[in-house]
Design an enzyme around this catalytic site. Structure first.
Site, PDB file in Angstrom:
ATOM      1  N   ASP A  55      32.107  41.437  41.467  1.00 28.98           N
ATOM      2  CA  ASP A  55      32.827  40.236  41.885  1.00 28.98           C
ATOM      3  C   ASP A  55      32.486  39.918  43.337  1.00 28.98           C
ATOM      4  OD1 ASP A  55      34.641  38.208  42.369  1.00 28.98           O
ATOM      5  OD2 ASP A  55      36.330  39.216  41.418  1.00 28.98           O
ATOM      6  N   ASP A  56      31.857  38.779  43.572  1.00 26.11           N
ATOM      7  CA  ASP A  56      31.509  38.345  44.938  1.00 26.11           C
ATOM      8  C   ASP A  56      30.440  39.216  45.592  1.00 26.11           C
ATOM      9  OD1 ASP A  56      33.499  36.485  44.596  1.00 26.11           O
ATOM     10  OD2 ASP A  56      34.594  36.984  46.421  1.00 26.11           O
ATOM     11  N   CYS A  88      34.593  32.378  40.897  1.00 22.30           N
ATOM     12  CA  CYS A  88      34.824  33.390  39.864  1.00 22.30           C
ATOM     13  C   CYS A  88      34.986  32.821  38.462  1.00 22.30           C
ATOM     14  CB  CYS A  88      36.046  34.226  40.219  1.00 22.30           C
ATOM     15  SG  CYS A  88      35.891  35.171  41.751  1.00 22.30           S
ATOM     16  N   ASP A 323      29.282  37.716  39.554  1.00 24.20           N
ATOM     17  CA  ASP A 323      29.705  36.376  39.139  1.00 24.20           C
ATOM     18  C   ASP A 323      29.313  35.311  40.150  1.00 24.20           C
ATOM     19  OD1 ASP A 323      31.513  37.130  41.102  1.00 24.20           O
ATOM     20  OD2 ASP A 323      33.304  36.635  39.963  1.00 24.20           O
TER      21      ASP A 323
END
Length: 501
Positions: A55-56, A88, A323
């Protein structure tokens, strides 16, 4: 061979990604039947898929993940892989379905056009790579982060916790960003976790994912496992054993750091230079992001070892990605994403598995909309003509196809400040005005809803510091506008031809 243009902004002084494969398929060939004997063999053997999604994660963090670098040496890295929306929920919706945000209807993290509710209410869950593979007899598991707004405590369609169609096992957390004190939906029951070291979320998911692999292999069933982590998304909480890792580590200072592009659009031009205090905060954030990835890296190593011990290594694809990307100081922007710059839209994608060329990097123009059809082709499942993306299988053996996609679409919807949105809750992150962008291996072209435009020549300006849109002829701007319009209006098979401006 990887180009200098590709390497510099991706790593900004850091070690390169692994090495090169290039190919593509025509729309008809990728949908009507598996392309070639290699794909037919893949379908017959029903390989497993392990998909790890961070994530990120920005690409300049890859050097701190030795297990992923090992995966690169044994597989293929896509150096020009971009996401359809650097946020996201829209990105994850595209990953599940293989469709652009304008077709999933998920344009933000919350609200009528965003979040879990938009994905669910729009019927998108009925046609994902999970539903397709489960229909072919796969055991499927979703673990970690699903979509913004999903909560194990909510009742949806009479279920509490709600488990979407397509998943044999469901171990999903609502808000697990802090790594502790969360509820986990284990199928239709809720497991509460506290703040003890053993509750650290990535480690919990690691144990569950290894158990799923063992059980699936023992049952002689092909399996699909997605492990979607909450890190390195802020607050980037590391595991206790990693809290002192990388002492003194600082964020990369690429030429874009604390620098505005020429002729920057108004929303960007008003950014002030970073203060010493802000730079120190950026360094601290980067260090914590690197620390928080260590547990993910160990998880990948353990999963690969478990697959090998189960005798499944030769028929298992490992896929690693994020993502969306992340900027930290580039273009005078503090911590955040959502721009059309490569820092935000260009993210890691590494694939290793049966027949995949080892130690190569492809510069093919691929996107997160290509993951769902790839997974479906691996499992021998049909791909709906409603899917915008195309299978990456023909790109994985080192071949090349002149018909490969030439341009990817980036979409963005401005998000207002909201206390419920972890990416727009009043912190440092800035959501630009609405925009659509064309991203090719030669340029990035951006049109904002307010009329502003950007054009960066990636061959001569790899750090995207010179906006030269005003130097383009009227005919060229009209050509770019028409190409972008075709992509932002495309649907299904039509997106393939629209991706060849």
């Amino acid at each position: 061979m990887i180009r200098t243009r590709q390497l510099l902004p991706l790593i900004a002084g850091v070690v390169p990604l692994a090495l090169a494969v290039q190919s593509g398929v025509s729309g008809a060939a990728s949908r009507a039947s598996p392309a070639g004997a290699g794909q037919a063999t893949v379908a017959a053997e029903r390989p497993n898929i392990v998909f790890v999604l961070t994530d990120d994660m920005s690409s300049n963090l890859l050097q701190y993940m030795p297990e992923v670098r090992k995966l690169q040496s044994q597989g293929t890295t896509f150096g020009d892989y971009v996401v359809s929306n650097s946020l996201c929920c829209p990105s994850r919706s595209s990953i599940f379905t293989g469709r652009y945000p304008h077709n999933t209807g998920v344009l933000s993290n919350e609200g009528p056009n965003g979040g879990f509710n938009a994905f669910h209410d729009g019927g998108q869950e009925r046609d994902t790579f999970a539903t397709a593979l489960k229909a072919k007899g796969y055991r499927t598991a979703m673990m970690g982060k699903y979509l913004n707004g999903y909560s194990p405590g909510d009742t949806v369609d009479g279920q509490r916790p709600y488990v979407p169609p397509g998943w044999s096992q469901w171990d999903v957390v609502g808000g697990g960003y802090k790594g502790y004190k969360y509820d986990l939906a284990h199928n239709h029951s809720v497991q509460s976790h506290g703040d003890r070291p053993k509750d650290y979320l990535t480690d919990v998911l690691s144990k569950k994912s290894n158990a799923f692999v063992k059980k699936s292999a023992a049952a002689s069933k092909p399996f699909l496992l997605e492990v979607a982590l909450f890190t390195p998304h802020g607050p980037s909480t590391p595991a206790p054993r990693d809290e002192d890792a990388f002492p003194g580590l600082t964020a990369p200072r690429s030429p874009a750091f604390d620098t505005l592009p020429t002729d920057a659009p108004r929303w960007l031009a008003r950014q002030d230079r970073l203060s010493p205090h802000e730079k120190n905060k950026i360094d601290e954030k980067f260090r914590k992001r690197a620390q928080s990835l260590q547990s993910i890296d160990r998880m990948i190593g353990k999963l690969r070892a478990t697959v090998a011990r189960a005798g499944e290594a030769d028929k298992t694809y490992f896929v690693f990605s994020s993502d969306n990307g992340f900027h930290l100081g580039e273009y005078r922007l503090k911590a955040g994403k959502q721009t059309a710059f490569d820092t935000d839209v260009r993210v890691p994608l590494v694939i290793a598995g049966p027949g995949v060329a080892a130690g190569r990097t492809s510069d093919a123009q691929v996107s997160n909309i290509d993951l769902a059809p790839t997974f479906q082709r691996i499992g021998g499942a049909p791909v709906s003509p409603r899917v915008d993306g195309h299978s990456l299988l023909p790109l994985l053996d080192g071949g090349w196809d002149a018909n490969s996609r030439q341009a990817n679409l980036i979409e963005h919807r401005h998000a207002k400040r909201s206390p419920g949105d972890p990416d727009n809750n009043g912190g440092e992150s800035i959501s630009p005005p609405d925009y659509h962008a064309l991203r090719t291996n030669a340029y990035t072209y951006v049109e904002y809803g307010n009329g502003a435009m950007e054009y960066y020549d990636l061959r001569t300006d790899p750090y995207q510091l010179r906006n030269v849109v005003s130097q383009l002829s009227g005919a060229r701007r009209a050509e770019l506008h028409d190409a972008l319009t075709r992509l932002k209006q495309c649907d299904g098979d039509g997106c393939w031809s629209a991706g060849h401006p």
